[in-house]
Design an enzyme around this catalytic site. Structure first.
Site, PDB file in Angstrom:
ATOM      1  N   HIS A  50       1.011  -1.328  -0.162  1.00  0.00           N
ATOM      2  CA  HIS A  50      -0.175   0.033   0.072  1.00  0.00           C
ATOM      3  C   HIS A  50       0.855   1.137   0.102  1.00  0.00           C
ATOM      4  O   HIS A  50       1.998   1.076  -0.012  1.00  0.00           O
ATOM      5  CB  HIS A  50      -0.894  -0.039   1.189  1.00  0.00           C
ATOM      6  CG  HIS A  50      -0.258  -0.080   2.439  1.00  0.00           C
ATOM      7  ND1 HIS A  50       0.396   0.901   3.213  1.00  0.00           N
ATOM      8  CD2 HIS A  50      -0.188  -1.277   3.543  1.00  0.00           C
ATOM      9  CE1 HIS A  50       1.069   0.572   4.340  1.00  0.00           C
ATOM     10  NE2 HIS A  50       0.533  -0.615   4.440  1.00  0.00           N
TER      11      HIS A  50
HETATM   12  P1  TYD Z   1      -1.605  -2.497   7.718  1.00  0.00           P
HETATM   13  O1  TYD Z   1      -1.150  -1.107   7.879  1.00  0.00           O
HETATM   14  O2  TYD Z   1      -2.719  -2.584   6.749  1.00  0.00           O
HETATM   15  O3  TYD Z   1      -0.604  -3.461   7.712  1.00  0.00           O
HETATM   16  P2  TYD Z   1      -0.158  -4.359   6.474  1.00  0.00           P
HETATM   17  O4  TYD Z   1      -0.063  -3.463   5.039  1.00  0.00           O
HETATM   18  O5  TYD Z   1       1.445  -4.855   6.472  1.00  0.00           O
HETATM   19  O6  TYD Z   1      -0.933  -5.557   6.181  1.00  0.00           O
HETATM   20  O7  TYD Z   1      -2.208  -2.905   9.159  1.00  0.00           O
HETATM   21  C1  TYD Z   1      -2.965  -3.984   9.556  1.00  0.00           C
HETATM   22  C2  TYD Z   1      -3.991  -3.737  10.277  1.00  0.00           C
HETATM   23  O8  TYD Z   1      -3.737  -3.158  11.417  1.00  0.00           O
HETATM   24  C3  TYD Z   1      -5.277  -2.813   9.731  1.00  0.00           C
HETATM   25  O9  TYD Z   1      -6.457  -3.606   9.925  1.00  0.00           O
HETATM   26  C4  TYD Z   1      -5.271  -1.826  10.514  1.00  0.00           C
HETATM   27  C5  TYD Z   1      -4.469  -1.964  11.590  1.00  0.00           C
HETATM   28  N1  TYD Z   1      -3.569  -1.025  12.305  1.00  0.00           N
HETATM   29  C6  TYD Z   1      -4.238  -0.421  13.284  1.00  0.00           C
HETATM   30  O10 TYD Z   1      -5.364  -0.281  13.740  1.00  0.00           O
HETATM   31  N2  TYD Z   1      -3.178   0.840  13.654  1.00  0.00           N
HETATM   32  C7  TYD Z   1      -1.912   0.995  13.221  1.00  0.00           C
HETATM   33  O11 TYD Z   1      -1.225   1.758  13.745  1.00  0.00           O
HETATM   34  C8  TYD Z   1      -1.691   0.248  12.126  1.00  0.00           C
HETATM   35  C9  TYD Z   1      -0.414   0.227  11.450  1.00  0.00           C
HETATM   36  C10 TYD Z   1      -2.345  -0.774  11.566  1.00  0.00           C
END
Ligand code: TYD
Length: 136
Positions: A50
Site C-alpha cells: 500500500h
Molecule cells: P496494515 O497497515 O494494513 O498492515 P499491512 O499493510 O502490513 O498488512 O495494518 C494491518 C491492520 O492493522 C489494519 O487492519 C489496520 C490495523 N492497524 C491499526 O489499527 N493501527 C495501526 O497503527 C496500524 C499500522 C495498523
C-alpha cells in the site's frame, strides 16, 4: 518530493550491549506521532502492499532482516534492513512492500500521523494516477 533514504542512527557501543536511539527533532525528517511493530511474521512472508497519501514513516529492523521495496510509480528500489542502528525513511506517496522476513524478525515503524484508514491507498492503479496528478 522527499526521497527515501537510509538514516544512520547513533550507536553507543558498549561491552554490556549496544544502544541506539532516535528522538523528535533529531535524526528523523518528521515528528513522531505513532509507533507500531510487526513481529511473529512467518519466515519468507510479505507485508505492506500500500501507499499513504500523507503519512511518512521510518522503519528499523530491530531484529532479524527483511527487505522494503519502494516504488514511486516510475521506479522500484529495494532496501535490505538487517541492523538496528539504521533505518529507512519512507516519504508519503511511495508504494511499499515488505518482503523476505527472516524468522523472528522484528520491524519497528514510527509514523508521522495517527492511524487513519483513509490515508491508505490500497489499489495500485489508484496510486499510479494519484502520483501522476501530483506531478502535474
Ligand atoms: P496494515 O497497515 O494494513 O498492515 P499491512 O499493510 O502490513 O498488512 O495494518 C494491518 C491492520 O492493522 C489494519 O487492519 C489496520 C490495523 N492497524 C491499526 O489499527 N493501527 C495501526 O497503527 C496500524 C499500522 C495498523
Amino acid at each position: 518530493m522527499n526521497e527515501p533514504k537510509i538514516i544512520q542512527l547513533p550507536k553507543i557501543s558498549d561491552p554490556r550491549g549496544n544502544l541506539s536511539f532516535f528522538e523528535n527533532d533529531n535524526q528523523l525528517p518528521f515528528k513522531i506521532r505513532r509507533s507500531y511493530w510487526i513481529y511473529d511474521v512467518p519466515g519468507g512472508e510479505n507485508r505492506g502492499g500500500h501507499a499513504y497519501k500523507n503519512t511518512e514513516e521510518f522503519i528499523v529492523a530491530l531484529s532479524g532482516s527483511f527487505d522494503v521495496v519502494l516504488d514511486n510509480g516510475t521506479e522500484k528500489k529495494t532496501f535490505a534492513l538487517n541492523r538496528s542502528y539504521y533505518g529507512l525513511y519512507v516519504p508519503k506517496l511511495y508504494w511499499r512492500e515488505m518482503e523476505n522476513f527472516s524468522t523472528n524478525s522484528l520491524a519497528m515503524i514510527v509514523s508521522s500521523t495517527d492511524y487513519n484508514a483513509e490515508d491508505y491507498i490500497r489499489d495500485y492503479n489508484e496510486f499510479l494516477s494519484k502520483v501522476k496528478n501530483e506531478q502535474r
